[in-house]
Design a protein around this motif. Sequence first.
Motif, PDB file in Angstrom:
ATOM      1  N   ILE A   1       0.862  -1.184   0.000  1.00 32.08           N
ATOM      2  CA  ILE A   1       0.000   0.000   0.000  1.00 32.08           C
ATOM      3  C   ILE A   1       0.900   1.236   0.000  1.00 32.08           C
ATOM      4  O   ILE A   1       1.612   1.495   0.983  1.00 32.08           O
ATOM      5  CB  ILE A   1      -0.947   0.024   1.222  1.00 32.08           C
ATOM      6  CG1 ILE A   1      -1.765  -1.273   1.289  1.00 32.08           C
ATOM      7  CG2 ILE A   1      -1.857   1.252   1.167  1.00 32.08           C
ATOM      8  CD1 ILE A   1      -2.761  -1.339   2.438  1.00 32.08           C
TER       9      ILE A   1
ATOM     10  N   LYS B   1      -2.953   5.501   4.823  1.00 30.51           N
ATOM     11  CA  LYS B   1      -2.286   4.205   4.630  1.00 30.51           C
ATOM     12  C   LYS B   1      -2.078   3.440   5.928  1.00 30.51           C
ATOM     13  O   LYS B   1      -2.307   2.247   5.995  1.00 30.51           O
ATOM     14  CB  LYS B   1      -0.894   4.392   3.996  1.00 30.51           C
ATOM     15  CG  LYS B   1      -0.899   4.787   2.562  1.00 30.51           C
ATOM     16  CD  LYS B   1       0.533   4.971   2.096  1.00 30.51           C
ATOM     17  CE  LYS B   1       1.282   5.794   3.042  1.00 30.51           C
ATOM     18  NZ  LYS B   1       1.946   6.902   2.987  1.00 30.51           N
TER      19      LYS B   1
ATOM     20  N   LEU C   1      -2.896   4.645  -2.656  1.00 28.14           N
ATOM     21  CA  LEU C   1      -3.952   5.345  -1.920  1.00 28.14           C
ATOM     22  C   LEU C   1      -3.638   6.845  -1.876  1.00 28.14           C
ATOM     23  O   LEU C   1      -2.585   7.247  -1.378  1.00 28.14           O
ATOM     24  CB  LEU C   1      -4.006   4.766  -0.497  1.00 28.14           C
ATOM     25  CG  LEU C   1      -5.157   5.183   0.399  1.00 28.14           C
ATOM     26  CD1 LEU C   1      -6.500   4.784  -0.191  1.00 28.14           C
ATOM     27  CD2 LEU C   1      -4.993   4.537   1.787  1.00 28.14           C
TER      28      LEU C   1
ATOM     29  N   ILE D   1      -6.842   4.099  -5.374  1.00 26.14           N
ATOM     30  CA  ILE D   1      -8.002   4.438  -4.526  1.00 26.14           C
ATOM     31  C   ILE D   1      -7.821   5.857  -4.011  1.00 26.14           C
ATOM     32  O   ILE D   1      -6.800   6.178  -3.391  1.00 26.14           O
ATOM     33  CB  ILE D   1      -8.151   3.457  -3.336  1.00 26.14           C
ATOM     34  CG1 ILE D   1      -8.301   2.015  -3.832  1.00 26.14           C
ATOM     35  CG2 ILE D   1      -9.349   3.852  -2.470  1.00 26.14           C
ATOM     36  CD1 ILE D   1      -8.433   0.965  -2.718  1.00 26.14           C
TER      37      ILE D   1
ATOM     38  N   SER E   1      -9.044   8.396  -1.379  1.00 28.89           N
ATOM     39  CA  SER E   1      -9.796   8.309  -0.120  1.00 28.89           C
ATOM     40  C   SER E   1     -10.389   9.649   0.327  1.00 28.89           C
ATOM     41  O   SER E   1     -10.957   9.730   1.412  1.00 28.89           O
ATOM     42  CB  SER E   1      -8.887   7.757   0.993  1.00 28.89           C
ATOM     43  OG  SER E   1      -7.983   8.754   1.434  1.00 28.89           O
TER      44      SER E   1
ATOM     45  N   VAL F   1     -12.510   2.150   2.435  1.00 27.47           N
ATOM     46  CA  VAL F   1     -11.224   1.862   1.788  1.00 27.47           C
ATOM     47  C   VAL F   1     -10.793   0.424   2.113  1.00 27.47           C
ATOM     48  O   VAL F   1     -10.380  -0.331   1.226  1.00 27.47           O
ATOM     49  CB  VAL F   1     -10.130   2.871   2.246  1.00 27.47           C
ATOM     50  CG1 VAL F   1      -8.788   2.499   1.653  1.00 27.47           C
ATOM     51  CG2 VAL F   1     -10.512   4.297   1.861  1.00 27.47           C
TER      52      VAL F   1
END
Length: 223
Positions: A8, A16, A147, A202, A204, A212
């Motif tokens: 990630i 994260k 992310l 993604i 967020s 998420v």
Amino acid sequence: MSAVVIAIDGPSGAGKGTVARLVAEQLNYHLLDSGALYRIVGHAAFLARVDMDDGAALAALANTLKIEFAIIEGEENVAVLLNGEDVSRAIRSQQGATHASKVAVHEEVRAALFGLQRSFAKVPGLVADGRDMGTEVFTDAPLKVFLTATAEERAQRRYKQLRQKGEAVSIARLLEEIKERDYRDENRAVAPLRAAEDSVLIDSTNLSINEVVRQILQHAALI
Ligand code: DC
């Protein structure tokens, strides 16, 4: 059986850390907070007055550090021990973040931490959070997530976090620091922050943490 790695990556404040912990808990995987390693090196360099522009000296220092992660009952974050001393608070301050970002620009420092990071990949799996988990350290990870969130949203989140910890900060200053840090992380010559080509993106900004986590678990189920 080899360990499954979920990488990630993304800029600071995208969520994260929290997301990685929750995904790891759900899957019963190990967890690597790679940013903590850079923060420890920055903190140790600051204490030992090592020049933050001297990559070789910083890497030599990094190789001498005894780093441990400890779960402390009742504490939300994993405690970070440097040579047996709990440095969690110091490394998670704004100053800790700035020092980390300065030492992280050096190839020698990144090389010194490479093997240590890889050693966290143990069965059944690992959730690794950072900036280059998918692009450099775990290029073979079957699931890579990038992310993001807008800088403004990330500054707001950081502001709330620091206020809760009793640190007095201005939001304008935080936003400026976040943008500076993003710039340094994205433009450094070595392992700059970027999404791996095979990553799932993604954003967020308008998503809850749980949403998420849900999306990542959905991707993980397809591995
Ligand atoms: O994720 P974090 O905010 O704790 O990271 C602190 C700093 O360390 C960040 O400015 C960039 C650097 N870092 C890095 O270069 N590579 C990583 N894998 C993790 C963090």
